[in-house]
Design a protein around this motif. Structure first.
Motif, PDB file in Angstrom:
ATOM      1  N   ASN A  11      52.831  39.262  38.252  1.00  0.00           N
ATOM      2  CA  ASN A  11      52.769  38.045  39.714  1.00  0.00           C
ATOM      3  C   ASN A  11      51.531  37.521  39.923  1.00  0.00           C
ATOM      4  O   ASN A  11      51.052  36.986  40.857  1.00  0.00           O
ATOM      5  CB  ASN A  11      52.887  38.778  41.175  1.00  0.00           C
ATOM      6  N   ARG A  12      50.887  37.377  39.224  1.00  0.00           N
ATOM      7  CA  ARG A  12      49.305  36.125  39.000  1.00  0.00           C
ATOM      8  C   ARG A  12      48.970  36.103  37.478  1.00  0.00           C
ATOM      9  O   ARG A  12      49.606  37.225  36.336  1.00  0.00           O
ATOM     10  CB  ARG A  12      48.698  37.002  39.409  1.00  0.00           C
ATOM     11  N   ILE A  14      48.422  35.797  33.874  1.00  0.00           N
ATOM     12  CA  ILE A  14      49.044  35.608  31.520  1.00  0.00           C
ATOM     13  C   ILE A  14      50.314  35.798  32.797  1.00  0.00           C
ATOM     14  O   ILE A  14      51.675  35.418  31.728  1.00  0.00           O
ATOM     15  CB  ILE A  14      48.386  36.200  31.386  1.00  0.00           C
ATOM     16  N   ARG A  34      52.006  45.031  43.105  1.00  0.00           N
ATOM     17  CA  ARG A  34      51.766  46.173  43.223  1.00  0.00           C
ATOM     18  C   ARG A  34      51.102  45.512  45.000  1.00  0.00           C
ATOM     19  O   ARG A  34      51.671  47.214  46.108  1.00  0.00           O
ATOM     20  CB  ARG A  34      50.609  46.114  43.357  1.00  0.00           C
ATOM     21  N   ASP A  48      53.823  50.336  40.667  1.00  0.00           N
ATOM     22  CA  ASP A  48      53.008  50.537  39.837  1.00  0.00           C
ATOM     23  C   ASP A  48      53.576  51.063  38.666  1.00  0.00           C
ATOM     24  O   ASP A  48      53.658  52.689  38.687  1.00  0.00           O
ATOM     25  CB  ASP A  48      51.779  51.627  40.195  1.00  0.00           C
ATOM     26  N   ASN A  75      52.950  43.086  29.907  1.00  0.00           N
ATOM     27  CA  ASN A  75      52.175  42.968  30.128  1.00  0.00           C
ATOM     28  C   ASN A  75      50.905  43.639  31.543  1.00  0.00           C
ATOM     29  O   ASN A  75      49.347  43.082  31.564  1.00  0.00           O
ATOM     30  CB  ASN A  75      52.123  41.222  31.117  1.00  0.00           C
ATOM     31  N   TYR A 140      38.891  50.075  27.345  1.00  0.00           N
ATOM     32  CA  TYR A 140      40.147  49.147  26.744  1.00  0.00           C
ATOM     33  C   TYR A 140      40.333  48.404  25.793  1.00  0.00           C
ATOM     34  O   TYR A 140      41.815  47.909  25.261  1.00  0.00           O
ATOM     35  CB  TYR A 140      39.619  47.987  27.321  1.00  0.00           C
ATOM     36  N   LYS A 144      44.157  48.526  23.817  1.00  0.00           N
ATOM     37  CA  LYS A 144      45.154  47.578  23.676  1.00  0.00           C
ATOM     38  C   LYS A 144      45.624  47.498  21.329  1.00  0.00           C
ATOM     39  O   LYS A 144      46.400  47.313  21.014  1.00  0.00           O
ATOM     40  CB  LYS A 144      44.094  46.446  23.245  1.00  0.00           C
ATOM     41  N   GLY A 171      42.945  35.956  23.154  1.00  0.00           N
ATOM     42  CA  GLY A 171      41.596  35.651  23.168  1.00  0.00           C
ATOM     43  C   GLY A 171      41.227  35.890  24.779  1.00  0.00           C
ATOM     44  O   GLY A 171      41.881  36.350  25.341  1.00  0.00           O
ATOM     45  N   ILE A 173      40.879  34.181  27.986  1.00  0.00           N
ATOM     46  CA  ILE A 173      41.754  33.166  28.207  1.00  0.00           C
ATOM     47  C   ILE A 173      41.475  33.117  29.806  1.00  0.00           C
ATOM     48  O   ILE A 173      41.655  34.193  30.667  1.00  0.00           O
ATOM     49  CB  ILE A 173      43.530  34.042  28.543  1.00  0.00           C
ATOM     50  N   THR A 175      42.026  33.275  33.315  1.00  0.00           N
ATOM     51  CA  THR A 175      42.834  33.957  34.513  1.00  0.00           C
ATOM     52  C   THR A 175      41.166  34.730  35.346  1.00  0.00           C
ATOM     53  O   THR A 175      40.640  34.927  35.090  1.00  0.00           O
ATOM     54  CB  THR A 175      43.636  35.584  33.930  1.00  0.00           C
TER      55      THR A 175
END
Ligand code: NDP
Length: 234
Positions: A11-12, A14, A34, A48, A75, A140, A144, A171, A173, A175
């Motif tokens: 929805n937003r 990337i 969500r 979710d 994503n 994080y 990943k 890398g 980005i 956003t």
């Protein structure tokens, strides 16, 4: 070529750029969201990814509207940055639950249909941070990095069914996620990027589109860095 595509967190940011790119190529594209309204022109399914029942319901909705998911882009992701000494167990486990276990939930649900069809493309969105590490982002980075082992295991399990599984490691980005970084941190990042700029969401979308398309048919188990050279191929 029109495939049934699902992009989580489409929805937003990337995810939305990926969804728009695949839709422009002729695919039927659904995105999870969500809250608020889903983006115009795409099928929005409320979900979710930390909730298995919601994941199942979202897939059912997509299957009814556009058939079993043939291309899955996992994503959706979150950060909860903190130095280890100050990081709560919830900060750690909730980021793992969204970024890593969330990808497990959607991939597990998607492969059912893909195995039946003997066709599938799964792209997991990781991060350069998962490969290089990053102070203040142990949760994080662990989530990943986990996607790499997860994705490569799936690539081995599912290759004989003509299902490819690849990891894209962006890398920095432009956003909402990076807009939250202080300006001096952004300038420092640019200094370390050989291409001298932050990436655009389109940079990621075009790579995902390649992996999901005919050009990526013989690529599986790969980790593709899209980071302006920040990680030098790692
Ligand atoms: P944003 O913060 O802009 O968007 C995150 C997306 O994930 C939103 O769509 C959000 O949905 C969704 N999401 C978060 N938690 C959940 C959940 N529990 N269930 C369903 N959806 C959820 O992030 P970006 O576009 O920047 O990042 C997208 C992916 O790329 C992430 O996995 C991120 O880690 C990765 N990435 C980003 C980089 C960057 O520089 N921006 C660099 C490297 C990797 P909602 O709108 O409902 O909150």
């Amino acid at each position: 070529m029109s495939r049934s595509v699902l992009v989580t967190g489409g929805n937003r940011g990337i995810g939305l750029a990926i969804a728009r790119e695949l839709a422009a190529g002729g695919d039927d594209v659904a995105v999870t969201y969500r809250s608020g309204e889903p983006p115009e022109g795409l099928l929005g399914v409320r979900c979710d990814i930390t909730d298995t029942a919601q994941v199942d319901a979202a897939f059912k909705e997509v299957e009814e509207a556009q058939g079993p998911v043939e291309v899955l882009v996992a994503n959706a992701g979150v950060t909860k940055d903190q130095l280890l000494a100050l990081m709560s167990e919830d900060d750690f486990s909730s980021v793992l639950d969204t970024n890593l276990t969330g990808s497990f939930r959607v991939a597990k649900r998607a492969v059912r249909g893909m195995m039946r069809k003997r066709f599938g493309r799964i792209v997991l969105i990781s991060s350069v941070v998962g490969l290089l590490g990053s102070g203040g982002q142990a949760n994080y980075a662990a989530s990943k990095a986990g996607l790499v082992g997860f994705g490569r295991s799936l690539a081995r399990e599912l290759g004989s069914r003509n299902i490819t599984v690849n990891v894209v490691a962006p890398g920095f980005i432009e956003t909402d996620m990076t807009a939250a970084l202080p300006e001096d941190r952004q300038a420092e990042i640019k200094k370390n990027v050989p291409l001298g700029r932050l990436g655009s969401t389109d940079d990621i979308a075009k790579t995902v589109s390649f992996l999901a398309g005919p050009g990526g048919g013989y690529v599986t188990g790969a980790v593709i860095p899209v980071d302006g050279g920040l990680g030098m191929g790692h």
